[in-house]
Write an enzyme that holds these catalytic residues in place. Structure first.
Site, mmCIF file in Angstrom:
data_model
loop_
_atom_site.group_PDB
_atom_site.id
_atom_site.type_symbol
_atom_site.label_atom_id
_atom_site.label_comp_id
_atom_site.label_asym_id
_atom_site.label_seq_id
_atom_site.Cartn_x
_atom_site.Cartn_y
_atom_site.Cartn_z
ATOM 1 N N THR A 45 0.862 -1.199 0.000
ATOM 2 C CA THR A 45 0.000 0.000 0.000
ATOM 3 C C THR A 45 0.884 1.231 0.000
ATOM 4 O O THR A 45 2.082 1.142 0.249
ATOM 5 C CB THR A 45 -0.875 0.087 1.271
ATOM 6 O OG1 THR A 45 -0.042 0.450 2.384
ATOM 7 C CG2 THR A 45 -1.589 -1.219 1.554
ATOM 8 N N ASP A 46 0.306 2.368 -0.228
ATOM 9 C CA ASP A 46 1.032 3.606 0.035
ATOM 10 C C ASP A 46 0.760 3.991 1.495
ATOM 11 O O ASP A 46 0.006 3.333 2.210
ATOM 12 C CB ASP A 46 0.631 4.699 -0.964
ATOM 13 C CG ASP A 46 1.700 5.792 -1.061
ATOM 14 O OD1 ASP A 46 2.550 5.886 -0.153
ATOM 15 O OD2 ASP A 46 1.684 6.565 -2.036
ATOM 16 N N TRP A 47 1.372 5.068 1.906
ATOM 17 C CA TRP A 47 1.435 5.516 3.307
ATOM 18 C C TRP A 47 0.037 5.627 3.954
ATOM 19 O O TRP A 47 -0.780 6.434 3.523
ATOM 20 C CB TRP A 47 2.140 6.867 3.318
ATOM 21 C CG TRP A 47 2.422 7.471 4.642
ATOM 22 C CD1 TRP A 47 1.591 8.307 5.346
ATOM 23 C CD2 TRP A 47 3.616 7.347 5.416
ATOM 24 N NE1 TRP A 47 2.200 8.695 6.507
ATOM 25 C CE2 TRP A 47 3.461 8.118 6.584
ATOM 26 C CE3 TRP A 47 4.811 6.645 5.250
ATOM 27 C CZ2 TRP A 47 4.433 8.236 7.571
ATOM 28 C CZ3 TRP A 47 5.791 6.763 6.234
ATOM 29 C CH2 TRP A 47 5.598 7.536 7.374
ATOM 30 N N GLU A 48 -0.192 4.826 4.949
ATOM 31 C CA GLU A 48 -1.429 4.877 5.757
ATOM 32 C C GLU A 48 -2.706 4.704 4.945
ATOM 33 O O GLU A 48 -3.783 5.115 5.380
ATOM 34 C CB GLU A 48 -1.520 6.206 6.529
ATOM 35 C CG GLU A 48 -0.511 6.292 7.656
ATOM 36 C CD GLU A 48 -0.577 7.584 8.459
ATOM 37 O OE1 GLU A 48 -1.195 8.563 7.991
ATOM 38 O OE2 GLU A 48 0.002 7.602 9.561
ATOM 39 N N ASP A 49 -2.599 4.137 3.758
ATOM 40 C CA ASP A 49 -3.784 4.158 2.903
ATOM 41 C C ASP A 49 -4.900 3.224 3.334
ATOM 42 O O ASP A 49 -6.051 3.436 2.942
ATOM 43 C CB ASP A 49 -3.396 3.931 1.441
ATOM 44 C CG ASP A 49 -2.949 5.242 0.829
ATOM 45 O OD1 ASP A 49 -3.557 6.272 1.174
ATOM 46 O OD2 ASP A 49 -1.992 5.246 0.053
#
Ligand code: BGC
Length: 750
Positions: A322-326
């Site tokens: 995933t991307d950051w905190e997604d």
């Protein structure tokens, strides 16, 4: 033989029946079953098989977790002690108890190699010697334009600048140096390149792309990847790349980061998927998912994108992070899940393998519960874990690490020379009235403007820190434009802000360095693409002195500046040339280097007229009443030189494969050596959907001495000329095509 065919047919049938039974069972058992995977797309090596056989569910969900180094460090996230210190209790909790399999980045700013050595060896000691599975940690880092989170590393132009070179060789060198210096920091995984196509000038990450054209972007991207990965990512001088950000991230409706995008399937396939396909074909082993939502569906829960397209159609077998905190944003931003746990279920069932939950260690605990409750099937977990372990194995992480002190070529003179060459070739000479450039080294030159004295502005975001604004982490000894000009020229005049016009009276020429200060992602959003008013006013006041004004634009996206273009004698667009940008600009202004950069995007003239070079319809370059008036400041592919080129003998013939063979002779008709980028454009004159006015179909950068000529040939295939048609499938249509190279063109019927 017959028996074998029969046997395999029976086996396939059996598997299909079993698969459909499984799917039905899941359908009745859980709410999220419509997103359950049914086709395993991973490979098992003996090592992976062996490890998986011994792993518990807790071991497996731990492997799927990625946390930021903040979670292992003394202090609070975003507020760690400086210098970074690892926290023994946290190391034990995160790595040994929760068995977290991947860690990323740095705690806010770059580290020295000695710090990295301590961090990586400590982390791996916990993972390998203290954790029950002994599986090493997969450490990943944003190495974006070099190993920008290691102090003193070689910093290249940002991707948009690299694309401006139109020189794939330089992209390979950038990849080689970045891979070496990243491994020299103990890190085997880099979150680059960005494969999103940069077709919206407003987007704050435009400079992280290779520009607006799929062919240019995929050529640069696969070259860079080759430099990064070589033929074998277990090589201790190579790293795994990460394709970012799958898919449709760069074209939001508003031009702002992480806001809604609406991308029809045809455009998605024709413009945005090809770079990813090329990267998959070139051996990409990891992908990061688009943080945003496309057509109303957050990509992190979109199985059509993550499985049907990425896995089943495009053939990707590596790991998807995933991307950051997604996953958290599925709750707070996208509101497709009521809480974090439900969001985890949705994302994992949609095909996510590893969760970048940087500051939230509850992920593995909640994922384990979801499996136990039957919401996430074990098959989904096994698939992800197999992919993760395979990448770890491919990277050689199960072998002893090459001692970090043996990377003696870190930031070597050779690497710096590559960065300088890339910076020089990235700079575009956009205007040069009466050949005012190059400037005589003995002339009195006033060097002013906000970007003249900022090394950070030459580097942009992802430099020392995320936003690249903190000067503490600048590479010692690297020069600003002003400092480099002072080295290169004998009579440089400086002036305090507000005193520039007065100082101009003593100068023969004025170099005004304008543009942007560093940013990336959300903090880089803007409400107005025009260059800031105070910079426009400064330039106008200097133009009013009557002294020749040379603009140097240092910027991550094309800030519109039409009102100061006509009265400027010369303009260099440097985008973000990196640590060697100062000397590169000075060398070009003095003529030590002949500029050869070309625009990788269309530079707009006004902020309400953002059109790419390959727009549809007619190509009327007038402010008339035509629907498609195209009137940019500078076109994609444009750029001047201190020498001149002439093109002759354009020959266009049908080839045996149903495509077009093109040959053309290019001559350096000026007085000095130069590098020319030969660009072959093809226009499909009539098609079943409105064709683009033209598309780049081949290019090559060649060096020619004064007076030298070279004949170049290109074979353009039918596939190169195809497009995504009404049925959303790639098709080739016969008909009439126009082939254009520089000022020459020829028609051909296929
Ligand atoms: C960015 C990614 C980056 C990741 C890890 C995100 O905010 O969108 O490009 O790789 O952070 O730092």
């Amino acid at each position: 033989m017959m028996f074998n065919i029969l046997k395999s047919t029976c086996l396939i049938l059996l598997l299909l029946i079993l698969a459909s039974c499984g799917a039905q069972k899941e359908l009745t058992e859980n709410q999220l079953s419509s997103t359950v995977l049914d086709i395993p797309t991973y490979n098992m090596t003996p090592l992976v098989k062996d490890l998986m056989a011994k792993m518990t569910l807790a071991d497996k969900v731990g492997e799927m977790t990625q946390l930021n180094i903040d979670m292992l460090s003394v202090g609070e996230p975003y507020n760690l002690v400086i210098p970074n210190k690892l926290d023994t209790a946290k190391l034990r909790n995160i790595l040994v108890d929760l068995k977290v399999g991947s860690i990323l980045n740095c705690g806010g700013h770059s580290y020295t190699r000695a710090q990295w050595k301590n961090i990586i060896t400590t982390i791996q000691d916990y993972a390998v010697n203290k954790k029950s599975t002994g599986i090493p940690v997969l450490y990943g880092v944003d190495a974006i334009h070099g190993t920008n989170y290691t102090r003193g590393a070689t910093l290249f132009p940002q991707q948009l600048g690299q694309a401006s070179t139109w020189n794939p060789e330089l992209a390979i060198e950038c990849g080689e140096v970045t891979a070496y210096e990243t491994r020299a920091s103990g890190i085997p995984w880099a979150f680059s390149p960005v494969l999103d196509i940069g077709r919206d000038a407003r987007w704050p990450r435009l400079w992280e792309t290779y520009g607006e054209d799929p062919l240019l972007a995929k050529t640069m991207a696969t070259s860079y990847m080759y430099g990064m990965q070589g033929d074998d990512i277990s090589d201790p001088e190579k790293v795994a790349t990460c394709m970012k950000h799958f898919l449709g991230y760069s074209v939001t409706l508003r031009g702002k980061d992480r806001t809604q995008a609406w991308v029809p399937t045809r455009q998605l396939l024709e413009y945005f998927a090809p770079t990813f396909q090329a990267a998959i074909d070139a051996g990409a082993r990891t992908v990061m998912i688009n943080s945003g939502e496309m057509n109303g569906i957050p990509v992190h829960v979109n199985k059509e994108i993550l499985v049907d397209l990425l896995r089943n159609k495009m053939g990707f077998t590596g790991l998807a992070v995933t991307d950051w905190e997604d996953i958290g944003y599925l709750v707070s931003r996208h509101r497709v899940a009521k809480d974090f746990k439900e969001a985890i279920g949705q994302a994992i069932n949609a095909g996510i393998d590893m969760a970048m939950v940087p500051l939230d260690a509850s992920f593995p605990v909640l994922l384990k519960e979801l499996v136990e409750e039957g919401v996430v099937p074990m098959s989904r977990i096994d698939e992800s874990v197999a992919r993760i372990l395979l990448v770890k194995e491919e990277l050689g992480l199960f072998e002893p690490m090459k001692p970090l002190d043996t990377y003696t070529e870190f930031a070597s003179a050779k690497s710096q020379a590559s960065a300088l060459a890339a910076a020089e070739e990235s700079i575009i000479l956009a205007k040069n009235d009466n050949n005012i450039l190059p400037l005589d080294k003995n002339k009195r030159i006033l060097v002013v403007g906000p970007n003249a004295t900022s090394l950070n502005s030459l580097n942009g975001g992802w430099t020392g820190t995320w936003q690249g604004t903190d000067t503490t982490y600048n590479t010692p000894g690297k020069m600003t434009i002003l400092e480099a000009m002072q080295e290169e020229f004998s009579s440089i005049i400086t002036a305090e802000a507000g005193q520039e016009v007065r100082a101009a009276s003593r100068a023969d020429a004025i170099v005004v360095c304008i543009g942007e200060m560093p940013y990336t992602e959300k903090p880089g959003d803007i409400d107005d693409l025009d260059l800031d008013d105070d910079q426009i006013e400064l330039v106008k006041s200097l133009q009013a002195t009557g002294k020749p004004v040379i603009l140097v634009a240092v910027e991550g996206r094309p800030r519109t500046m039409n009102s100061i273009v006509d009265e400027s004698a010369a303009i260099l667009v440097a985008f973000l040339p990196g640590d060697e940008g100062g000397p590169a600009i000075a060398n070009i202004l003095s003529g030590d280097t002949n500029p050869s950069g070309r625009f990788p995007i269309t530079y707009p003239k006004s902020s309400n007229d953002l059109v790419t070079y390959d727009h549809k319809g007619t190509d009327l370059v007038h402010r008339d009443f035509s629907m498609d008036a195209f009137n940019p400041q500078w076109e994609f592919g444009y750029g001047l030189s201190y020498t001149t080129y002439d093109y002759t003998n354009l020959i266009v013939l049908p080839n045996l494969n149903g495509g077009i063979d093109v040959s053309v002779t290019v001559s350096n008709t000026g007085t000095q050596t130069g590098k020319e980028t030969v660009q072959v454009y093809v226009s499909d004159l009539v098609a079943s959907i409105t064709p683009s006015v033209k598309r780049l179909r081949a290019f090559e950068k060649v060096e020619l001495a004064a007076g030298e000529s070279q004949t170049l040939s290109y074979s353009i295939t039918k596939e190169d000329l195809s497009f995504v048609g009404r049925e959303n499938k790639w098709i080739f249509e016969k008909g009439d095509f126009k082939v254009a190279v520089a000022g020459l063109s020829e028609m051909i019927s296929l």
